[in-house]
Design a protein around this motif. Sequence first.
Motif, short mmCIF file in Angstrom:
data_model
loop_
_atom_site.label_atom_id
_atom_site.label_comp_id
_atom_site.label_asym_id
_atom_site.label_seq_id
_atom_site.Cartn_x
_atom_site.Cartn_y
_atom_site.Cartn_z
N ALA A 198 132.32 -108.68 86.72
CA ALA A 198 132.58 -107.35 86.15
C ALA A 198 131.33 -106.82 85.45
CB ALA A 198 133.76 -107.41 85.18
N TRP A 199 130.64 -107.69 84.70
CA TRP A 199 129.44 -107.27 83.98
C TRP A 199 128.36 -106.83 84.96
CZ3 TRP A 199 124.35 -108.99 83.63
CH2 TRP A 199 123.61 -108.45 82.59
N LYS A 200 128.15 -107.62 86.03
CA LYS A 200 127.14 -107.26 87.03
C LYS A 200 127.47 -105.95 87.72
CE LYS A 200 125.64 -111.96 87.97
NZ LYS A 200 125.72 -113.10 88.89
N SER A 201 128.75 -105.65 87.83
CA SER A 201 129.19 -104.40 88.48
C SER A 201 129.25 -103.25 87.50
CB SER A 201 130.56 -104.60 89.11
OG SER A 201 130.52 -105.60 90.09
N LYS A 202 128.94 -103.52 86.22
CA LYS A 202 128.99 -102.49 85.17
C LYS A 202 130.39 -101.89 85.06
CE LYS A 202 124.49 -102.63 84.53
NZ LYS A 202 124.13 -103.99 84.28
N MET A 203 131.39 -102.77 85.15
CA MET A 203 132.78 -102.35 85.08
C MET A 203 133.51 -103.20 84.04
SD MET A 203 133.51 -102.27 89.18
CE MET A 203 134.93 -101.21 89.24
N SER A 204 134.58 -102.66 83.50
CA SER A 204 135.44 -103.49 82.67
C SER A 204 136.13 -104.50 83.58
CB SER A 204 136.49 -102.63 81.95
OG SER A 204 137.42 -102.11 82.89
N GLN A 205 136.66 -105.56 83.00
CA GLN A 205 137.36 -106.55 83.82
C GLN A 205 138.57 -105.92 84.50
OE1 GLN A 205 138.04 -110.36 81.86
NE2 GLN A 205 136.18 -110.06 80.65
N ALA A 206 139.29 -105.07 83.78
CA ALA A 206 140.48 -104.42 84.37
C ALA A 206 140.08 -103.52 85.53
CB ALA A 206 141.22 -103.62 83.30
N ALA A 207 139.02 -102.74 85.36
CA ALA A 207 138.58 -101.85 86.45
C ALA A 207 138.10 -102.66 87.65
CB ALA A 207 137.47 -100.93 85.95
#
Length: 133
Positions: free
Chosen positions: A35-44
Motif C-alpha cells: 500500500a505504501w509503495k502504491s501511495k494508497m491507504s491499506q483500505a484503498a
Amino acid sequence: MTIFGIYYPEPEGCRTNRITLRLTDKEQEMLKDAAWKSKMSQAAFIRSKVFGSKVPELPAEVKDSLHRLDYSITKIGTNINQIAHVANASGYVSGYEMRNLRERQEELEETCSRIFREIMRAYENGGHETAPY
C-alpha cells in the motif's frame, strides 16, 4: 442512520460497512509495504485489488526523479546540520557554507519542478492514473 429518533439517509457512496480481515504478521507487513509503495491507504489498496482497479505505476523517469529528490533533500539536511553545528559552536556561519546551502536549495527546486513536469506529461498522455486516497 437514526440520531435521537430522527432518520437521516446515508449520503450516496458513503462507506458504512466494515469487514474484519485477519492476517499473519508477515501478511500485515506485506500489505503495509504494498500500500505504501502504491501511495494508497491499506483500505484503498485492498479495494483496488478486490474490485479490479489497476494499482497505479509511476513512470521510470518519475521514479528516478523522486530518487534524486530524496538524495537532494538528504544532502540539504546534512548541510543544514553542519551549518547549525558550526553556528552553535562559533556563533558564525561562513559565506561559503551559505552559498553551498543555497546551491543545494536551487537543485532541490529544479528537481521538484522536473518531477512536476514529468507527472503532468504522464497525466496528459493518459498513461498513468493517480492513486485514490
